[in-house]
Motif scaffolding. Structure first.
Motif, PDB file in Angstrom:
ATOM      1  N   THR A 164     -34.463 -21.819 109.081  1.00  0.00           N
ATOM      2  CA  THR A 164     -35.290 -21.698 110.286  1.00  0.00           C
ATOM      3  C   THR A 164     -36.159 -20.445 110.239  1.00  0.00           C
ATOM      4  O   THR A 164     -36.965 -20.221 111.136  1.00  0.00           O
ATOM      5  N   GLY A 165     -35.939 -19.633 109.222  1.00  0.00           N
ATOM      6  CA  GLY A 165     -36.661 -18.362 109.134  1.00  0.00           C
ATOM      7  C   GLY A 165     -35.898 -17.218 109.772  1.00  0.00           C
ATOM      8  O   GLY A 165     -36.391 -16.090 109.817  1.00  0.00           O
ATOM      9  N   HIS A 166     -34.673 -17.481 110.219  1.00  0.00           N
ATOM     10  CA  HIS A 166     -33.928 -16.391 110.882  1.00  0.00           C
ATOM     11  C   HIS A 166     -33.501 -15.330 109.877  1.00  0.00           C
ATOM     12  O   HIS A 166     -33.221 -15.626 108.718  1.00  0.00           O
ATOM     13  N   VAL A 167     -33.470 -14.093 110.332  1.00  0.00           N
ATOM     14  CA  VAL A 167     -32.773 -13.009 109.637  1.00  0.00           C
ATOM     15  C   VAL A 167     -31.765 -12.474 110.643  1.00  0.00           C
ATOM     16  O   VAL A 167     -32.055 -12.419 111.844  1.00  0.00           O
ATOM     17  N   GLY A 168     -30.573 -12.062 110.148  1.00  0.00           N
ATOM     18  CA  GLY A 168     -29.456 -12.000 111.071  1.00  0.00           C
ATOM     19  C   GLY A 168     -29.368 -13.420 111.632  1.00  0.00           C
ATOM     20  O   GLY A 168     -29.665 -14.401 110.954  1.00  0.00           O
ATOM     21  N   PHE A 169     -28.989 -13.542 112.881  1.00  0.00           N
ATOM     22  CA  PHE A 169     -29.042 -14.873 113.515  1.00  0.00           C
ATOM     23  C   PHE A 169     -30.148 -14.880 114.567  1.00  0.00           C
ATOM     24  O   PHE A 169     -30.032 -15.510 115.615  1.00  0.00           O
ATOM     25  N   ASN A 170     -31.231 -14.179 114.269  1.00  0.00           N
ATOM     26  CA  ASN A 170     -32.384 -14.153 115.172  1.00  0.00           C
ATOM     27  C   ASN A 170     -33.213 -15.404 114.932  1.00  0.00           C
ATOM     28  O   ASN A 170     -34.057 -15.452 114.032  1.00  0.00           O
ATOM     29  N   GLU A 171     -32.941 -16.395 115.728  1.00  0.00           N
ATOM     30  CA  GLU A 171     -33.612 -17.684 115.558  1.00  0.00           C
ATOM     31  C   GLU A 171     -35.066 -17.576 116.047  1.00  0.00           C
ATOM     32  O   GLU A 171     -35.443 -16.604 116.709  1.00  0.00           O
ATOM     33  N   PRO A 172     -35.911 -18.554 115.672  1.00  0.00           N
ATOM     34  CA  PRO A 172     -37.319 -18.495 116.075  1.00  0.00           C
ATOM     35  C   PRO A 172     -37.484 -18.224 117.572  1.00  0.00           C
ATOM     36  O   PRO A 172     -36.792 -18.800 118.398  1.00  0.00           O
ATOM     37  N   GLY A 173     -38.419 -17.308 117.855  1.00  0.00           N
ATOM     38  CA  GLY A 173     -38.657 -16.888 119.238  1.00  0.00           C
ATOM     39  C   GLY A 173     -38.026 -15.556 119.564  1.00  0.00           C
ATOM     40  O   GLY A 173     -38.336 -14.961 120.601  1.00  0.00           O
ATOM     41  N   SER A 174     -37.162 -15.065 118.664  1.00  0.00           N
ATOM     42  CA  SER A 174     -36.496 -13.776 118.936  1.00  0.00           C
ATOM     43  C   SER A 174     -37.522 -12.658 118.986  1.00  0.00           C
ATOM     44  O   SER A 174     -38.416 -12.572 118.144  1.00  0.00           O
ATOM     45  N   SER A 175     -37.345 -11.768 119.951  1.00  0.00           N
ATOM     46  CA  SER A 175     -38.273 -10.656 120.105  1.00  0.00           C
ATOM     47  C   SER A 175     -38.143  -9.679 118.947  1.00  0.00           C
ATOM     48  O   SER A 175     -37.042  -9.378 118.481  1.00  0.00           O
ATOM     49  N   PHE A 176     -39.282  -9.149 118.519  1.00  0.00           N
ATOM     50  CA  PHE A 176     -39.254  -8.109 117.480  1.00  0.00           C
ATOM     51  C   PHE A 176     -38.611  -6.827 118.002  1.00  0.00           C
ATOM     52  O   PHE A 176     -38.277  -5.951 117.228  1.00  0.00           O
ATOM     53  N   ALA A 177     -38.478  -6.703 119.309  1.00  0.00           N
ATOM     54  CA  ALA A 177     -37.846  -5.513 119.897  1.00  0.00           C
ATOM     55  C   ALA A 177     -36.357  -5.737 120.170  1.00  0.00           C
ATOM     56  O   ALA A 177     -35.683  -4.837 120.664  1.00  0.00           O
ATOM     57  N   SER A 178     -35.848  -6.934 119.844  1.00  0.00           N
ATOM     58  CA  SER A 178     -34.476  -7.263 120.233  1.00  0.00           C
ATOM     59  C   SER A 178     -33.455  -6.381 119.536  1.00  0.00           C
ATOM     60  O   SER A 178     -33.625  -5.999 118.380  1.00  0.00           O
ATOM     61  N   LEU A 179     -32.382  -6.089 120.275  1.00  0.00           N
ATOM     62  CA  LEU A 179     -31.242  -5.334 119.741  1.00  0.00           C
ATOM     63  C   LEU A 179     -30.036  -6.272 119.722  1.00  0.00           C
ATOM     64  O   LEU A 179     -30.165  -7.461 120.045  1.00  0.00           O
TER      65      LEU A 179
END
Ligand code: F6R
Length: 260
Positions: free
Chosen positions: A137-152
């Motif tokens: 899906t393109g995730h790194v970590g489990f940051n699935e599509p739509g995840s904010s670039f600022a997310s912690l």
């Protein structure tokens, strides 16, 4: 831009990444490693374990932070990322288990576990080198599509595609948790060096989007384009949809110092 390095095998990728981590530990004996789970980093841990066996160095002070954890699996479940990181990295590398932390996946604490984990990373002085795989899906970590670039670090809902991909580790897809705790894209951006590895043609689209596509939260891996020090290690299949192959090869062949 990311340094893109081509290898002809996962073992060769592991050797390159392991040499970089070994050199980091020699320079900084209490180095902070960012540890991915899944199939991709196995060659890195295997190569580093072999190197430490052949020519031991002190790793007793090395610290580590896992990227993610399933929510709802008991810590001693064989597929909890606590168990996986212990099996794949802590034991073979001889790391001190008390210095290797994993985000909390206990449903009772999910509202605070992310902030607690972030505070621990900050208190450790940040991650020196973050090992990353990438999902289809393109995730790194489990940051699935739509995840904010600022997310912690926080709870995320896994896509059905990711759950299907990870069903190989469970009796069935129904046993794959729906939720996880994952370092955010903002957390990953704070690490000082990112090493992203990918093997096989099923990763080709995700790698092309991460390395050369538009920077968009729809392709979370593209966050690497915002980071000043990224190494992408890929086999020919995972690299097959990149456009600037010749330049990457030329830059690697003419790199002013050896290694990544
Ligand atoms: C694992 C992680 C994921 C995986 C990705 C690829 O901690 O955060 O991003 O790196 O799902 O998984 P594999 O390596 O099993 O193909």
């Amino acid at each position: 831009m990311a340094e893109v390095v081509f290898v002809d095998s996962e073992a060769a990728a592991g050797t390159l990444a392991a040499a970089s981590i070994r050199s980091l530990i020699l320079q900084k004996p209490d180095a902070v490693l960012g540890l991915a789970t899944g199939s991709t980093p196995l060659s890195v841990y295997a190569a580093l374990a072999a190197s430490l066996k052949a020519d031991p160095i002190d790793v007793s002070r090395v610290r580590g932070f896992a990227l993610d954890e399933y929510v709802g699996l008991p810590a001693d479940h064989p597929e909890s990322y606590r168990s996986v990181i212990t099996r794949d990295a802590v034991v073979p590398l001889g790391l001190n288990p008390s210095k290797i932390l994993v985000p909390g996946g206990d449903p009772a604490t999910i509202r605070t576990a992310g902030l607690d984990y972030e505070a621990l990373i900050v208190a450790a002085g940040g991650v020196d080198v973050q090992i990353l795989g990438i999902g289809r899906t393109g995730h790194v970590g489990f940051n699935e599509p739509g995840s904010s670039f600022a997310s912690l670090t926080r709870i995320k809902t896994l896509t059905e595609k990711t759950r299907a991909d990870n069903a190989r580790f469970f009796p069935s897809i129904d046993d794959v948790p729906i939720h996880c705790m994952t370092q955010g894209l903002g957390t990953i951006l704070r690490a000082r060096h990112l090493i992203l590895l990918a093997f096989g043609d099923e990763k080709a689209d995700a790698i092309a989007a991460a390395v050369e596509g538009p920077v968009t939260s729809s392709k979370p891996g593209s966050v690497i384009q915002l980071h000043p020090h990224v190494t992408v290690i890929v086999d020919e299949a995972a690299a097959s949809k990149l456009q600037n192959l010749d330049y990457y090869r030329y830059a690697w062949a003419n790199k002013p110092w050896p290694g990544i």
